[in-house]
Design a protein around this motif. Structure first.
Motif, PDB file in Angstrom:
ATOM      1  N   LYS A 297       0.662  -1.186   0.024  1.00 49.37           N
ATOM      2  CA  LYS A 297       0.171   0.019   0.006  1.00 49.37           C
ATOM      3  C   LYS A 297       0.886   1.282   0.128  1.00 49.37           C
ATOM      4  O   LYS A 297       1.895   1.238   0.746  1.00 49.37           O
ATOM      5  CB  LYS A 297      -0.950   0.022   1.299  1.00 49.37           C
ATOM      6  N   VAL A 298       0.556   2.213  -0.811  1.00 49.75           N
ATOM      7  CA  VAL A 298       1.315   3.612  -0.748  1.00 49.75           C
ATOM      8  C   VAL A 298       0.290   4.612  -0.994  1.00 49.75           C
ATOM      9  O   VAL A 298      -0.720   4.655  -1.704  1.00 49.75           O
ATOM     10  CB  VAL A 298       2.335   3.546  -1.600  1.00 49.75           C
ATOM     11  N   SER A 299       0.720   5.528  -0.083  1.00 52.99           N
ATOM     12  CA  SER A 299      -0.147   7.025  -0.418  1.00 52.99           C
ATOM     13  C   SER A 299       0.732   7.917  -1.207  1.00 52.99           C
ATOM     14  O   SER A 299       2.065   8.026  -0.952  1.00 52.99           O
ATOM     15  CB  SER A 299      -0.524   7.783   0.843  1.00 52.99           C
ATOM     16  N   TYR A 300      -0.108   8.708  -2.032  1.00 58.80           N
ATOM     17  CA  TYR A 300       0.948   9.743  -2.790  1.00 58.80           C
ATOM     18  C   TYR A 300       1.197  10.849  -1.760  1.00 58.80           C
ATOM     19  O   TYR A 300       0.391  10.860  -0.847  1.00 58.80           O
ATOM     20  CB  TYR A 300       0.059  10.285  -3.955  1.00 58.80           C
ATOM     21  N   ASN A 402       0.658  21.477  -6.576  1.00 60.20           N
ATOM     22  CA  ASN A 402      -1.019  21.513  -6.882  1.00 60.20           C
ATOM     23  C   ASN A 402      -1.612  22.781  -6.120  1.00 60.20           C
ATOM     24  O   ASN A 402      -2.485  23.463  -6.881  1.00 60.20           O
ATOM     25  CB  ASN A 402      -1.281  20.525  -5.873  1.00 60.20           C
TER      26      ASN A 402
ATOM     27  N   ALA B 169      -7.168   2.865   0.564  1.00 59.68           N
ATOM     28  CA  ALA B 169      -5.934   2.677   0.787  1.00 59.68           C
ATOM     29  C   ALA B 169      -5.241   2.220  -0.495  1.00 59.68           C
ATOM     30  O   ALA B 169      -4.053   2.474  -1.024  1.00 59.68           O
ATOM     31  CB  ALA B 169      -5.469   2.198   2.115  1.00 59.68           C
ATOM     32  N   LEU B 170      -5.689   1.232  -0.967  1.00 61.83           N
ATOM     33  CA  LEU B 170      -5.285   0.187  -2.014  1.00 61.83           C
ATOM     34  C   LEU B 170      -5.471   0.994  -3.459  1.00 61.83           C
ATOM     35  O   LEU B 170      -4.458   1.072  -4.296  1.00 61.83           O
ATOM     36  CB  LEU B 170      -6.026  -1.087  -2.166  1.00 61.83           C
ATOM     37  N   ALA B 173      -5.747   6.009  -2.502  1.00 57.81           N
ATOM     38  CA  ALA B 173      -4.648   6.948  -2.088  1.00 57.81           C
ATOM     39  C   ALA B 173      -3.329   7.064  -2.832  1.00 57.81           C
ATOM     40  O   ALA B 173      -2.816   8.091  -2.603  1.00 57.81           O
ATOM     41  CB  ALA B 173      -4.282   6.121  -0.584  1.00 57.81           C
ATOM     42  N   PRO B 174      -2.945   6.244  -3.805  1.00 58.99           N
ATOM     43  CA  PRO B 174      -1.810   6.456  -4.504  1.00 58.99           C
ATOM     44  C   PRO B 174      -1.796   7.637  -5.386  1.00 58.99           C
ATOM     45  O   PRO B 174      -0.843   8.026  -5.810  1.00 58.99           O
ATOM     46  CB  PRO B 174      -1.787   5.091  -5.353  1.00 58.99           C
ATOM     47  N   THR B 177      -4.046  10.620  -2.500  1.00 61.32           N
ATOM     48  CA  THR B 177      -3.358  10.805  -0.926  1.00 61.32           C
ATOM     49  C   THR B 177      -4.354  10.330   0.070  1.00 61.32           C
ATOM     50  O   THR B 177      -5.504  10.100  -0.215  1.00 61.32           O
ATOM     51  CB  THR B 177      -2.804  12.043  -0.563  1.00 61.32           C
ATOM     52  N   ILE B 178      -3.680   9.642   1.023  1.00 58.17           N
ATOM     53  CA  ILE B 178      -4.435   8.847   1.879  1.00 58.17           C
ATOM     54  C   ILE B 178      -5.575   9.762   2.785  1.00 58.17           C
ATOM     55  O   ILE B 178      -6.495   9.180   3.244  1.00 58.17           O
ATOM     56  CB  ILE B 178      -3.382   8.040   2.835  1.00 58.17           C
ATOM     57  N   GLY B 182      -5.969  15.357  -2.320  1.00 56.12           N
ATOM     58  CA  GLY B 182      -5.360  15.274  -3.908  1.00 56.12           C
ATOM     59  C   GLY B 182      -4.309  15.815  -3.966  1.00 56.12           C
ATOM     60  O   GLY B 182      -3.769  16.659  -2.987  1.00 56.12           O
ATOM     61  N   ASP B 183      -3.562  15.783  -5.201  1.00 53.21           N
ATOM     62  CA  ASP B 183      -2.257  16.352  -5.417  1.00 53.21           C
ATOM     63  C   ASP B 183      -1.829  16.481  -6.878  1.00 53.21           C
ATOM     64  O   ASP B 183      -2.795  16.016  -7.692  1.00 53.21           O
ATOM     65  CB  ASP B 183      -1.240  15.533  -4.616  1.00 53.21           C
TER      66      ASP B 183
END
Lengths: 507, 301
Positions: A297-300, A402, B169-170, B173-174, B177-178, B182-183
Motif C-alpha cells: 500500500k502506498v499513499s501519494y 498543486n 488505501a489500495l 490513496a496512490p 493521497t491517503i 488530492g495532489d
C-alpha cells in the motif's frame, strides 16, 4: 538560603537545607552557579527553546511509553475508530490508535510530543544560526560547537525514529526509504541495512529496535551531550555583544538568581504553552487516517517531518545519475541521501577550524561579531542556508505544484535550477548588504530621538529627547562586581534588576 | 468544403428548431421573446450562461420522465451541441457521448468541469450552471440515446467504512493521497481533492474513470466495495474528526510550516519579549557613532 539569620533556623526548609549542606557542601558550588551572569540579549535565549521543548519531549514521551506497545505482532483491531475496525494491524499501530482515542489526554500528549519535536529541532537550527552568524563558535568554544552540531544530528535522527514508531502507512513508507538509503552505501550497504533491520525489509524487528533507540539510547546520549553543552557554557561563561562595559575579560548581564531564573522560568512556561496550544488546536500526524503500513500500500504525497525535508528534497531534485565503477554500481540514492548529509555535517563541525585556518585568527573571542562586520562569513552562511532551504522547499514539489496550479515537472526543474543559482545570488546580495550596513553605524541601534527647539530669537537647538517617551525606567548601570557581594539578598537590596559584570576566568 | 458547410449548417438549424420548440413547449408565456434569444445563443455557441432565466426557471419544475428527456435534449442542444453535436455524436472538437451513459455525463457536468477549454488538459472547475434536475435531465437524455451506465443512487445504509478504508488505501490513496486532499501528478495532471464530492459523484468517478483516472469496473471492485469506499470518503475523509485543525490534510508540509513559523516563531517572539532588544550603547571607540549626544550639540543660527 544560606545567608538566613540564626534566628530563622526554625524554618523547616532552612533546617533541611543546612542538613544537606553540612554533609555535601553544596553552598559553594551553588553560589557559583546562582551567580552565573547571563547577558540580556534576547538572541541568547534561542537555545533555551530547545532545552525546554526537550523537557516537554521527555515528559510527554514518558507518558506515551506507558501506553505504546513496540511490537509488530498482528492483532485484529476492535476499538473506537470504526474505519479500522476488524482490520489486521500491528500492536504498535493498535496501541497508537488506542493512545489517540481511548486514553484520556492521550491524543493531546501525542500531538504535544510531535509538535515539541518540531519545535526542538527548529529551535536548535535557529540557535545554531545565531551562534554561527555572531562568531560564537570561535576559540575556546569549538568543542561546544561540535557538541551542538551532534545534538542537531541526534535530534533529527530521533525525530525520524519517533515518527516511524506508529507503524502507519506514511511512516512505513519513510522506513522503506530509509532501508533503501542504507542499502545504497557503497560495498557494505546491504549488510548495513540487514544488520539494522534484522533481515530483509520489512521484517518484524524494526519497530522494537527503533523504540529502544528512540526512548532509551538516543535520549541518554542527548542528555549527556546536553549536560556537556551546558557545562561548557558555565565553564566558558557566556559570550556577549559589544556594548557598554563589555570586554573580552568580563561578562555583563544579570545573575542567574534571582533575575534570570525568573525570566527563564517564565520562558519555560511560555515554550510549554506554545506546545500545549499547538497540541490542543492543530492536528499533527493523524495516523488513524493513514491505516496500517503494508508494503503493497502506498499513499501519494508522502513527506517526512520538516527536519528531514532537505534530504527528501535532495532525493527529488537529484537527476537519475548512477556511478558505474568496475564491478560495482553506486546507486543514485547514495549521492543526495548519504553523501550530501555526510558532507554537510562534516563541514558544519569543521567550520570553526576552517575559518581559523582561512583567516589566520586563532585568538580567543568572547565578544561576538555583528554579522555585518564579517561580510564573507555572513554571506557564506546565508548562501549555504539558502541552498538547504531550497532543498527543503523541494520536498514539497507536489504540494506546491498543486496549490500554485503549476505542473509538477516545472516545479521540479525550478528547484533544480534554484538549488544551484540561488546560493550565488544570495551570497552577492548578503555581502553587499553587509557592506552597506557597515556604512550605516546607526542601523540596528536604539533610535535616539532629538527635539529641535526654536528660541525666541529664532535660533534652533537640538536636544536629545527622552529615549522612550512615557517609559521612565532609567538605563540600568552596571555594578562593579568587586563592590557588591553577589548573593540573592544583596541583589535584592541593591535594586532587583541590577546589571552586573564579573571577570571571566575559566582556566 | 461544401460537406463541412453542410455539417455546420444542418445541426445549427436543428438546434434552432429544437430550441424554439422546447421553449414553446415549456414556457408558452414567453415563447416569442425567448425563442429568438435561444436561437441566437445556439447559433453563436455561447456558454450556457446566456440561457434566459425564464427558461431555466420553467424547466426546473418539470419532473415527468418524457418531458425530462425533452428538457435534457433541449438543454443539451443549447449548451453542449456546439462541441458534442446535436445528437451527442461528437465532432472534431469533442468526443462522441453516445453509449457513455448518463453517469459519465452527470459526473462531468455536475463537477463543473464542462465546458472544457482543452479536452487534453486538466479540467478547471467552474461554477455549476445547471440545477440538479437540469443536469440529470441532460445526462438521462444522453443515456437514452445508446444506453450505458445510469446515474447511480448509492445507498450507504449497510456500507462498511472499514472495508471502504482498505479499498481506499489500495486503490485511491496512490493518487488522491491517503487523506483525500488530492495532489499534483506529473505533466500538469492533478488528482483532485475529494473533500467536497457528493456520494453520487464518487460512485460515478469510480465506475466511469474520468480523465486520467482508471475505470474501476465490476470486475475490479464489486458494487459492495464501491458503496464501502463511497461511505468511507463521505463519512471520514470529508469529516476528519480528532486532533484539531487538520491543515487541509496535506501532512508534514503544512505541519512543518506551522511548527516552524508558529511554534518556533512564537517561542522566538517570547524570547524577544523577555530579553533585551538591542545592545546598550555600543562602545563609541569600537564602532563610532553618528548620533549626536548631549544637549545642544548642534546649533543652527
Amino acid at each position: 538560603m544560606s545567608t538566613s539569620a540564626a534566628g530563622e533556623r526554625s524554618n523547616p526548609a532552612d533546617k533541611a537545607y543546612r542538613w544537606v549542606d553540612d554533609r555535601l557542601a553544596i553552598s559553594r558550588g551553588g553560589r557559583h552557579l546562582l551567580n552565573k551572569i547571563f547577558p540580556d540579549h534576547w538572541s541568547f535565549m534561542l537555545g533555551e527553546i530547545a532545552l525546554y521543548s526537550f523537557i516537554v519531549l521527555l515528559l510527554t514521551g514518558i507518558f506515551l511509553t506507558l501506553y505504546f506497545v513496540p511490537s509488530e505482532t498482528t492483532v485484529i483491531y476492535h476499538g473506537a475508530y470504526k474505519p479500522i475496525d476488524g482490520q489486521r494491524i500491528s500492536e504498535a499501530y493498535a496501541s497508537t490508535l488506542n493512545l489517540s482515542f481511548a486514553v484520556r489526554a492521550g491524543l493531546l500528549m501525542r500531538q504535544m510530543h510531535h509538535w515539541a519535536a518540531n519545535i526542538f529541532v527548529g529551535s536548535i537550527v535557529v540557535h545554531l544560526l545565531r551562534v554561527f552568524f555572531t562568531g560564537g563558535f570561535r576559540k575556546p568554544r569549538e568543542i561546544n560547537w561540535i557538541i551542538g552540531a551532534n545534538l542537531l544530528i541526534l535530534a533529527i535522527f530521533n525525530g525520524f525514529l519517533g515518527y516511524s514508531l506508529p507503524d502507519d502507512l506514511v511512516s512505513g513508507t519513510g522506513i522503506r526509504i530509509a532501508f533503501s538509503i542504507l542499502e545504497s552505501v557503497p560495498f557494505v550497504g546491504s549488510q548495513l541495512a540487514f544488520l539494522l533491520f534484522g533481515g530483509n525489509f520489512p521484517g518484524t524487528a524494526i519497530i522494537p529496535r527503533f523504540f529502544i533507540i528512540h526512548v532509551l539510547i538516543l535520549p541518554l546520549v542527548i542528555l549527556g551531550l546536553l549536560g556537556a553543552h551546558l557545562g561548557m557554557l558555565i565553564r566558558h561563561k557566556h559570550t556577549q555583544f559589544r556594548q557598554a562595559h563589555a570586554r573580552e575579560d568580563n561578562v555583563v548581564g544579570t545573575p542567574l538568581w534571582p533575575t534570570f531564573a525568573m525570566k527563564t522560568g517564565g520562558f519555560f512556561f511560555l515554550t510549554t504553552a506554545v506546545t500545549v496550544l499547538l497540541g490542543a488546536l492543530v492536528q499533527i500526524n493523524p495516523i488513524w487516517q493513514y491505516g496500517q503500513y503494508y508494503p503493497y500500500k502506498v499513499s501519494y504525497a508522502v513527506q517526512p517531518d520538516w527536519y528531514m525535508g532537505f534530504l527528501d528534497g535532495a532525493l527529488r531534485v537529484m537527476p537519475a545519475w548512477e556511478l558505474h565503477l568496475p564491478g560495482h554500481m553506486i546507486p543514485n540514492v547514495f549521492f543526495p541521501a548519504i553523501l550530501l548529509p555526510g558532507i554537510t555535517f562534516t563541514l558544519l563541525m569543521l567550520y570553526p577550524f576552517i575559518e581559523a585556518k582561512l583567516t589566520g585568527d586563532v585568538a580567543e573571542h568572547h565578544l561576538l561579531d555583528r554579522p555585518r562586520d564579517r561580510p564573507v562569513r555572513t554571506a557564506f552562511g546565508v548562501a549555504t542556508f539558502a541552498f538547504y532551504f531550497v532543498l527543503f522547499g523541494a520536498s514539497a514539489t507536489d504540494v506546491l505544484a498543486n496549490y500554485l496550479s503549476l505542473t509538477l515537472n516545472f516545479v521540479l526543474w525550478a528547484f533544480r535550477i534554484m538549488a544551484i543559482v540561488v546560493p550565488f545570488i544570495v551570497f552577492a546580495v548578503t555581502y553587499k548588504l553587509c557592506k552597506e550596513l557597515q556604512q550605516t553605524p546607526s542601523a540596528g541601534k536604539r533610535q535616539q530621538f532629538n527635539l529641535i527647539l526654536r528660541s525666541a530669537d529664532g535660533g534652533y537647538t537640538t536636544v536629545p529627547a527622552e529615549q522612550y517617551p512615557g517609559y521612565d525606567q532609567p538605563e540600568l548601570a552596571p555594578v562593579d562586581v568587586e563592590k557588591v557581594e553577589l548573593t540573592a539578598d544583596a541583589a535584592q537590596q541593591d535594586g532587583d534588576e541590577g546589571v552586573y559584570e564579573i571577570p571571566r576566568r575559566y582556566r | 468544403m461544401t460537406g463541412a458547410l453542410r455539417r455546420l449548417v444542418a445541426p445549427l438549424s436543428l438546434v434552432a428548431a429544437a430550441a424554439g420548440l422546447g421553449v414553446l413547449a415549456f414556457a408558452p408565456g414567453h415563447a416569442g421573446a425567448t425563442a429568438g434569444v435561444a436561437t441566437g445563443a445556439t447559433a453563436t455557441a455561447s456558454p450556457p450562461a446566456a440561457l434566459p432565466g425564464s427558461l431555466l426557471a420553467a424547466n426546473a419544475t418539470r419532473t415527468h420522465s418524457s418531458s425530462n428527456l425533452q428538457l435534457g435534449q433541449t438543454l443539451f442542444q443549447e449548451s453542449c451541441s456546439s462541441c458534442h453535436g446535436t445528437d451527442a455524436q461528437g465532432s472534431a472538437l469533442a468526443p462522441n457521448l453516445r453509449g457513455l451513459g448518463a453517469a459519465t455525463v452527470d459526473l462531468w457536468v455536475s463537477s463543473g468541469w464542462m465546458p472544457l477549454a482543452n479536452p487534453a488538459a486538466q479540467p478547471v472547475v467552474k461554477p455549476d450552471r445547471f440545477t440538479r434536475a437540469q443536469t440529470v435531465a441532460i445526462a438521462d437524455w444522453v443515456g437514452s440515446l445508446a444506453g450505458g451506465m445510469a446515474i447511480p443512487h448509492p445507498n450507504l445504509a449497510g456500507a462498511s467504512v472499514s472495508e471502504g478504508m482498505s479499498v481506499f488505501a489500495l486503490n485511491c490513496a496512490p493518487c488522491h493521497t491517503i487523506t483525500g486532499a488530492g495532489d499534483a501528478l506529473s505533466n500538469g495532471i492533478t488528482a483532485p481533492s475529494l473533500h467536497s464530492e457528493t456520494a453520487t459523484m464518487i460512485n460515478e468517478a469510480v465506475r466511469t474513470g474520468p480523465g486520467n483516472m482508471p475505470r474501476f469496473g465490476p470486475g475490479t471492485l464489486s458494487q459492495k466495495q464501491v458503496l464501502d469506499v463511497v461511505a468511507y470518503v463521505r463519512r471520514y475523509i470529508q469529516h476528519p474528526t480528532s486532533g484539531g485543525n487538520d491543515l487541509g490534510g496535506i501532512g508534514p508540509v503544512a505541519e512543518g510550516f506551522i511548527g516552524l513559523f508558529v511554534g518556533v516563531g512564537l517561542c522566538v517572539l517570547a524570547a524577544f519579549w523577555i530579553g533585551d532588544r538591542t545592545p546598550r550603547d555600543l562602545d563609541e571607540h569600537a564602532h563610532g557613532s553618528d548620533v549626536p549626544h548631549g544637549p545642544g550639540t548642534t546649533e543652527h543660527a
